[in-house]
Design a protein around this motif. Structure first.
Motif, PDB file in Angstrom:
ATOM      1  N   GLN A 168       0.840  -1.202   0.000  1.00 24.84           N
ATOM      2  CA  GLN A 168       0.000   0.000   0.000  1.00 24.84           C
ATOM      3  C   GLN A 168       0.875   1.252   0.000  1.00 24.84           C
ATOM      4  O   GLN A 168       0.613   2.204  -0.743  1.00 24.84           O
TER       5      GLN A 168
ATOM      6  N   GLN B 139       1.181   4.424  -2.671  1.00 21.15           N
ATOM      7  CA  GLN B 139       1.047   5.810  -2.224  1.00 21.15           C
ATOM      8  C   GLN B 139       2.234   6.649  -2.674  1.00 21.15           C
ATOM      9  O   GLN B 139       2.073   7.781  -3.155  1.00 21.15           O
TER      10      GLN B 139
ATOM     11  N   THR C  91      -9.281   7.248  -1.545  1.00 22.03           N
ATOM     12  CA  THR C  91      -9.241   5.898  -0.973  1.00 22.03           C
ATOM     13  C   THR C  91     -10.421   5.656  -0.045  1.00 22.03           C
ATOM     14  O   THR C  91     -11.117   4.633  -0.153  1.00 22.03           O
TER      15      THR C  91
ATOM     16  N   CYS D 225     -14.187   4.287   7.026  1.00 21.69           N
ATOM     17  CA  CYS D 225     -14.069   4.780   5.653  1.00 21.69           C
ATOM     18  C   CYS D 225     -14.993   5.966   5.403  1.00 21.69           C
ATOM     19  O   CYS D 225     -14.584   6.988   4.831  1.00 21.69           O
TER      20      CYS D 225
ATOM     21  N   TYR E  26      -4.659   3.857  -8.551  1.00 20.80           N
ATOM     22  CA  TYR E  26      -5.591   4.226  -7.482  1.00 20.80           C
ATOM     23  C   TYR E  26      -6.415   3.012  -7.040  1.00 20.80           C
ATOM     24  O   TYR E  26      -6.644   2.802  -5.842  1.00 20.80           O
TER      25      TYR E  26
ATOM     26  N   CYS F 290      -6.506   1.341  -3.378  1.00 20.90           N
ATOM     27  CA  CYS F 290      -7.746   1.127  -2.614  1.00 20.90           C
ATOM     28  C   CYS F 290      -7.865  -0.330  -2.172  1.00 20.90           C
ATOM     29  O   CYS F 290      -8.294  -0.616  -1.045  1.00 20.90           O
TER      30      CYS F 290
ATOM     31  N   ALA G  10      -5.246  -0.912   0.609  1.00 19.28           N
ATOM     32  CA  ALA G  10      -5.621  -0.164   1.813  1.00 19.28           C
ATOM     33  C   ALA G  10      -6.807  -0.815   2.500  1.00 19.28           C
ATOM     34  O   ALA G  10      -6.852  -0.921   3.731  1.00 19.28           O
TER      35      ALA G  10
END
Length: 301
Positions: A23, A27, A44, A197, A230, A234, A237
Motif C-alpha cells: 500500500q 502511495q 481511498t 471509511c 488508485y 484502494c 488499503a
C-alpha cells in the motif's frame, strides 16, 4: 473455538504485514505522479465506502450505542490526519527508513491503551517493545543522510521534514488504533471498517473544500490518468485496514501494533526494489532486531 480465533487473528496479522508495505509503495508512486496526499486519502476512503455499501448490505445503521459513534468519529478524525501525514512523508522520504520508524507506534499505542482500555502489558511485552525501538535506532543510524557533502549544510535525520511528518503520523495513528478498538468492541470489525471509511471521507472532503478549492479539478485529472494505480491502492488499503480491525478485535492494541512492525523488513526490501534506496543491509539488520522484539512479544508477552 479459541484455536480458531487465534488462527484467524494471526492470519489477519500476517496478511496486514505483507499488504501494508505494498500500500505504501502505491502511495509513494502516486505522489511521484503529482497526486496530492490529501486527495489520495480522500479518494481511498470514498472508494472503500462505496464498495462497502455495494457488497455488504447487512451493514448495521441503527441500534449502535452512542459510545460507538463517539469513538468512531474520534478514530476517523485521528486516522485521517495520520494517513495524510503518512502519505506526505512517504512522498518526501525513503520507504526503507520511514517504514521501520513506525515501530514507535507500538509504544504510543500501548501507553494510550493502558489509560483508555486498561490493557496492562507484561514484562516480556515491554522487553519486546524496547527491542523494537533498539532496532529502529540501527535503521535510523544513517551516516549518509545529508542534504549536502558539507558539514554546514548537514541536516540531522530527526530534523528532516519527512521524519517529522512520519512521527506525527504514527502518533495520530496510534491514538486512532486505541479508539478504533473501542469502536470494534462496540460493534464488529466490518461495521467499524465501514464507518472508518465513511467518516474518513467526510472529514477529508471537508479539508479539500477548505484547502484545495483551486486545485481539486487538477487532482481529479490525476485520478483518471492513474486510475489503475488508485484502484490497486484502494484494494491494498482496504485489505490492510480490515485485517487490522480483525487483529485489534482479538488482541491488545500495543501487542497488535508491535506485530504489525514485522512489515519493516518488507518495507526495506520494497524501498530497494521499487525506488533503488540505499543502505539496505544495515536497514535489514535493524529491522531484523525489531522482528526479534515482535517475536518476543508473540511468544512470551
Amino acid at each position: 473455538m479459541i484455536l480458531t480465533i487465534t488462527t484467524v487473528t494471526y492470519l489477519a496479522v500476517l496478511t496486514r504485514i505483507v499488504v501494508n508495505p505494498l500500500q505504501n509503495v502505491f502511495q509513494k508512486q502516486l505522489t511521484q505522479r503529482m497526486a496530492n496526499p490529501l486527495f489520495i486519502m480522500s479518494t481511498t476512503y470514498g472508494v472503500l465506502a462505496i464498495v462497502c455499501l455495494a457488497f455488504w448490505p447487512q451493514l448495521q445503521f441503527a441500534g449502535l450505542p452512542s459510545a460507538f459513534w463517539q469513538t468512531i468519529l474520534a478514530t476517523s478524525l485521528f486516522a485521517m490526519f495520520g494517513n495524510v501525514f503518512l502519505v506526505r512523508a512517504i512522498g518526501l522520504g525513503d520507504l526503507s527508513v520511514l517504514g521501520p520508524i513506525n515501530a514507535y507506534k507500538a509504544v504510543v499505542g500501548m501507553v494510550f491503551s493502558i489509560f483508555l482500555l486498561h490493557e496492562i502489558p507484561g514484562w516480556w511485552g515491554l522487553a519486546g517493545i524496547l527491542l523494537i525501538i533498539t532496532g529502529s535506532y540501527v535503521v535510523l543510524a544513517d551516516r549518509q543522510s545529508r542534504t549536502s557533502s558539507t558539514q554546514a549544510d548537514y541536516v540531522p535525520l530527526w530534523k528532516r521534514p519527512e521524519i517529522k511528518l512520519r512521527l506525527a503520523a504514527l502518533v495520530f495513528s496510534a491514538i486512532d488504533g486505541t479508539f478504533l478498538k473501542k469502536s470494534i468492541l462496540l460493534s464488529t470489525p466490518t461495521i467499524a471498517f465501514f464507518y472508518w471509511c465513511l467518516f474518513g471521507f467526510i472529514f477529508s472532503f471537508i479539508w479539500i473544500v477548505i484547502a484545495m478549492r483551486a486545485t481539486w479539478w487538477t487532482q481529479m485529472s490525476v485520478v483518471f490518468s492513474q486510475k489503475t494505480m488508485y484502484l490497486a491502492l484502494c484494494a491494498t488499503a482496504g485489505i490492510s485496514q480490515l485485517m487490522s480491525n480483525i487483529a485489534l478485535a482479538n488482541m491488545p492494541v500495543g501487542y497488535a501494533l508491535a506485530l504489525f512492525q514485522l512489515s519493516a523488513l518488507i518495507s526495506v526490501l520494497f524501498g530497494y526494489q521499487f525506488f533503488n534506496e540505499q543502505g539496505i543491509l544495515r536497514k535489514l539488520i535493524g529491522a531484523g532486531i525489531m522482528v526479534g522484539g515482535a517475536v518476543l512479544i508473540t511468544l512470551l508477552g
